[in-house]
Write an enzyme that holds these catalytic residues in place. Structure first.
Site, PDB file in Angstrom:
ATOM      1  N   HIS A   4       0.842  -1.193   0.000  1.00 32.24           N
ATOM      2  CA  HIS A   4       0.000   0.000   0.000  1.00 32.24           C
ATOM      3  C   HIS A   4       0.872   1.236   0.000  1.00 32.24           C
ATOM      4  O   HIS A   4       2.106   1.119  -0.076  1.00 32.24           O
ATOM      5  CB  HIS A   4      -1.008   0.002   1.152  1.00 32.24           C
ATOM      6  N   HIS A  45       1.686   3.776   2.071  1.00 29.67           N
ATOM      7  CA  HIS A  45       2.302   4.454   3.212  1.00 29.67           C
ATOM      8  C   HIS A  45       3.827   4.368   3.154  1.00 29.67           C
ATOM      9  O   HIS A  45       4.395   3.454   2.557  1.00 29.67           O
ATOM     10  CB  HIS A  45       1.777   3.872   4.517  1.00 29.67           C
ATOM     11  N   ASP A  99       6.218   3.521   5.148  1.00 29.92           N
ATOM     12  CA  ASP A  99       6.966   2.353   5.614  1.00 29.92           C
ATOM     13  C   ASP A  99       6.975   1.228   4.589  1.00 29.92           C
ATOM     14  O   ASP A  99       7.714   0.259   4.724  1.00 29.92           O
ATOM     15  CB  ASP A  99       6.418   1.851   6.954  1.00 29.92           C
ATOM     16  N   HIS A 129      -7.055  -1.268   6.515  1.00 24.93           N
ATOM     17  CA  HIS A 129      -6.093  -0.298   7.037  1.00 24.93           C
ATOM     18  C   HIS A 129      -5.952   0.890   6.102  1.00 24.93           C
ATOM     19  O   HIS A 129      -5.756   2.029   6.534  1.00 24.93           O
ATOM     20  CB  HIS A 129      -4.745  -0.983   7.237  1.00 24.93           C
ATOM     21  N   CYS A 177      -0.021  -4.190   7.020  1.00 24.96           N
ATOM     22  CA  CYS A 177      -0.688  -3.414   8.063  1.00 24.96           C
ATOM     23  C   CYS A 177      -2.181  -3.709   8.154  1.00 24.96           C
ATOM     24  O   CYS A 177      -2.862  -3.196   9.048  1.00 24.96           O
ATOM     25  CB  CYS A 177      -0.450  -1.925   7.824  1.00 24.96           C
ATOM     26  N   LYS A 192      -3.032  -7.022  12.493  1.00 20.43           N
ATOM     27  CA  LYS A 192      -2.335  -6.509  13.669  1.00 20.43           C
ATOM     28  C   LYS A 192      -1.630  -7.638  14.407  1.00 20.43           C
ATOM     29  O   LYS A 192      -2.090  -8.787  14.415  1.00 20.43           O
ATOM     30  CB  LYS A 192      -3.328  -5.826  14.614  1.00 20.43           C
ATOM     31  N   ASN A 237      -2.746   3.501  13.227  1.00 19.08           N
ATOM     32  CA  ASN A 237      -3.075   4.699  12.476  1.00 19.08           C
ATOM     33  C   ASN A 237      -4.306   4.446  11.602  1.00 19.08           C
ATOM     34  O   ASN A 237      -4.317   3.573  10.740  1.00 19.08           O
ATOM     35  CB  ASN A 237      -1.877   5.088  11.600  1.00 19.08           C
ATOM     36  N   HIS A 271       3.687  -4.925  11.304  1.00 19.28           N
ATOM     37  CA  HIS A 271       4.491  -4.480  12.439  1.00 19.28           C
ATOM     38  C   HIS A 271       4.378  -5.538  13.528  1.00 19.28           C
ATOM     39  O   HIS A 271       3.282  -6.057  13.783  1.00 19.28           O
ATOM     40  CB  HIS A 271       3.991  -3.139  12.980  1.00 19.28           C
TER      41      HIS A 271
END
Length: 258
Positions: free
Chosen positions: A118, A120, A122, A177, A196, A199, A208, A238
């Site tokens: 995606h 983002h 990171d 997400h 992401c 979880k 976020n 993460h």
């Protein structure tokens, strides 16, 4: 746009990351790659490490800078014959360069292609390093649109919403997400990389939510369960890997979300 056309996109340097509460950075001795068989875990820099998750499957963990609280983000390096595939590019080009060097010099399987799940930071922060080395990067067209007009120019190859990509199965389950989040499965290894969208077991909230669709996320999660019912290992974007219970945990967090 035809899925056979390359998409010129602009990569965000100030994109949105996925995690909400960053842990402190680890302290570790830097180990340089060698010509020998790599050990099961290697620290390539203070903010880059790699560990073996399964035969032919490596997890890379990169840390954000101080502005993002040194938040760690996961990705994958998948062995494929004499080469390898990179899933996620790290927070910045230097980290991506470390990963490319390690795959070439220590793993002896240079990265031939990469994908990002995606838009983002990171996930996409290392794309310029891959472009400089001629490594193609793939993403959904929605991801490409969302990084347009945000910094440095790169070229992304479009991914379909469901396709085979080397030994990996790529699937867009719907928004969660983020509006564009993909998941990736290595069926031969029983591995689901949720990014992401999933979880980790220690997460106490959904992180976020700036670009999240919390209403759509549960339905999207169920599509993942149906698509990959045999997944034995689940790696979140993460945190630590686990099993299918991470999907259940994510589902519980969604039920508790305001």
């Amino acid at each position: 746009m035809s899925p056979r056309l390359l998409l010129s996109v602009v990569v965000a340097w100030l994109g949105v990351a996925c995690a909400a509460v960053p842990p402190p950075p680890p302290t570790a001795r830097v180990i340089e790659p060698s010509a020998a068989e790599p050990p099961d875990e290697v620290v390539l820099a203070e903010d880059v490490r790699v560990y073996r998750l399964a035969p032919g499957v490596w997890v890379h963990v990169t840390l954000a800078g101080k502005a993002w609280g040194h938040t760690p983000a996961n990705g994958l390096i998948i062995e494929e014959g004499a080469s390898s595939l990179l899933v996620e590019t790290g927070w910045n080009p230097r980290q991506a360069e470390r990963l490319l060097d390690w795959a070439r010099d220590a793993l002896h399987r240079p990265v031939r292609a990469a994908l990002v799940t995606h838009f983002h930071l990171d996930r996409i922060g290392g794309i310029p390093a891959l472009g400089a080395r001629g490594v193609p990067v793939s993403a959904r067209e929605e991801t490409a649109r969302r990084v347009v007009a945000r910094g440095m120019t790169a070229t992304l190859q479009p991914l379909a919403d469901a396709q085979e990509w080397g030994p990996l199965s790529v699937f867009f389950p719907g928004a969660g997400h983020s509006p564009d989040n993909l998941v990736v499965a290595h069926r031969d290894r029983g591995l689901l990389y949720g990014g992401c969208f999933v979880k980790d077991a220690s997460a106490r909230d959904l992180g976020n939510l700036e670009d999240a669709d919390v209403a759509a996320w549960p339905r999207s999660l169920e599509r993942v369960r149906q698509r990959f019912p045999d997944a034995r290992q689940v790696l979140p974007g993460h945190g630590a890997p686990g099993g299918p219970e991470l999907l259940t945990h994510t589902q519980a967090l969604l039920r508790a979300a305001p």
